[in-house]
Design an enzyme around this catalytic site. Sequence first.
Site, mmCIF file in Angstrom:
data_model
loop_
_atom_site.group_PDB
_atom_site.id
_atom_site.type_symbol
_atom_site.label_atom_id
_atom_site.label_comp_id
_atom_site.label_asym_id
_atom_site.label_seq_id
_atom_site.Cartn_x
_atom_site.Cartn_y
_atom_site.Cartn_z
ATOM 1 C CE1 TYR A 1 3.852 3.423 -3.491
ATOM 2 C CE2 TYR A 1 3.891 1.869 -1.677
ATOM 3 C CZ TYR A 1 4.467 2.914 -2.366
ATOM 4 O OH TYR A 1 5.648 3.425 -1.938
ATOM 5 C CE LYS B 1 5.735 14.499 -15.682
ATOM 6 N NZ LYS B 1 6.782 15.545 -15.653
ATOM 7 C CG ASP C 1 8.466 17.595 -13.289
ATOM 8 O OD1 ASP C 1 7.392 18.151 -12.943
ATOM 9 O OD2 ASP C 1 8.850 17.569 -14.478
ATOM 10 C CG ASP D 1 7.111 6.037 -0.852
ATOM 11 O OD1 ASP D 1 7.254 6.038 0.381
ATOM 12 O OD2 ASP D 1 7.844 5.384 -1.625
ATOM 13 C CG ASP E 1 11.528 8.820 2.321
ATOM 14 O OD1 ASP E 1 10.520 8.669 3.041
ATOM 15 O OD2 ASP E 1 12.422 7.961 2.214
HETATM 16 C C1 IPM Z 1 6.504 4.366 3.701
HETATM 17 C C2 IPM Z 1 7.359 3.199 3.295
HETATM 18 C C3 IPM Z 1 6.462 2.106 2.755
HETATM 19 C C4 IPM Z 1 5.760 2.668 1.541
HETATM 20 C C5 IPM Z 1 7.187 0.804 2.403
HETATM 21 C C6 IPM Z 1 7.926 0.237 3.585
HETATM 22 C C7 IPM Z 1 6.237 -0.218 1.829
HETATM 23 O O1 IPM Z 1 8.320 3.595 2.368
HETATM 24 O O2 IPM Z 1 5.640 4.190 4.577
HETATM 25 O O3 IPM Z 1 6.692 5.451 3.167
HETATM 26 O O4 IPM Z 1 6.330 2.724 0.450
HETATM 27 O O5 IPM Z 1 4.598 3.071 1.693
HETATM 28 MG MG MG Z 2 8.368 5.685 2.033
#
Ligand code: IPM
Ligand code: MG
Length: 355
Positions: free
Chosen positions: A141, A190, A222, A246, A250
């Site tokens: 990032y 990785k 992975d 990230d 999710d």
């Molecule tokens: C998160 C989001 C952010 C990230 C985006 C909105 C920049 O996906 O907080 O996980 O990738 O960090």
């Molecule tokens: Mg995210």
Amino acid sequence: MKANIVLLPGDGVGPEVVSSTRQVLDAVAKRHGHELAYSSHPIGGIAIDETGNPLPDSTLDAAKKADAILLGAVGGPKWDDPNAKTRPEKGLLAIRQGLGLYANLRPVRSFKELVASSPLKPERIEGVDLLVLRELTGGLYFGKQFREQTERGVKAVDTLEYVDFEIRRVVRLACSLARARKKKVTSVDKANVLESSRLWRQIATEVSKDFNDVAIEHQLVDSCAMRLVTAPGSFDVLVTENMFGDILSDEAAVLTGSLGMLPSASLGEGKLGLYEPIHGSAPDIAGKGICNPIGTILSGAMLLRHSLGLEAEAKSIELAVERALAAGARTKDLGGANPLSTQAMTDAVLAQLEK
Ligand code: IPM
Ligand code: MG
């Protein structure tokens, strides 16, 4: 105690979930005799509209002086133009970096009442209680990014860089958080491909020697993604690079049935932290009063715990959420015949706080 809280409602459903959480924080503060003062500032798309900058200096300055920051969400189709000079998400990345918030805690717990909403079989999801600890101010990032015209065509470059101290501090935090949990850390990398991951693994191994009571294991990202759906109950604390975190967070978040349920905390060296739900700005349902406020309300609980040191107060919010769910309160994302509005769900949590 007295505390100064900066609210960054942002875009989409952000203002709705922040308003719900403020009501809950106020109710808890009142019961326990604390004084919370708030100030609200723009971030993300709304800040671009107002000032041209997704993180105005005045917002960052206010955040630096605060005891804690509560954020809703940033982004939306209005600011999605690929040719735009800046994007709402830049505001979020800039505040994380500007405040040195290198550690992102994303706890994932299965709620007994919601086991049926999980995409996994009940026996796999029941009892899941894990923490994704994502490195937040380094890695892919924040590495060099650029485009250039080459003989082969247009080249776009992103770089994944880590300096040893950035890995050390986040793995150290993972180990100390694990101490208060199930004493197990999975360091995700990785290392079979990436040099930065080989450094990650080396440093993680070194750090773990200072934590004899914590078991550390290393797993490739992975296979970790696979294990999250086949055996989520086998994890305690997962610690990993920014982008891996990230993606995995999710994946982990949806195991519990709805992204709308999960909170997060971003922490640095001191007490100051930024708290936000895991979900995004949900433009499709924004302004309708139907989004799930629980992810943000639980972020408010994390705010009390990590920035203000109010553990009992934090627990009281978590308990109120559990009880509201047990009493049948469901927003639309959680299914159910008569879904509650955002305010009705907030009221359901408030009612349980009173008990
Ligand atoms: C998160 C989001 C952010 C990230 C985006 C909105 C920049 O996906 O907080 O996980 O990738 O960090
Ligand atoms: Mg995210």
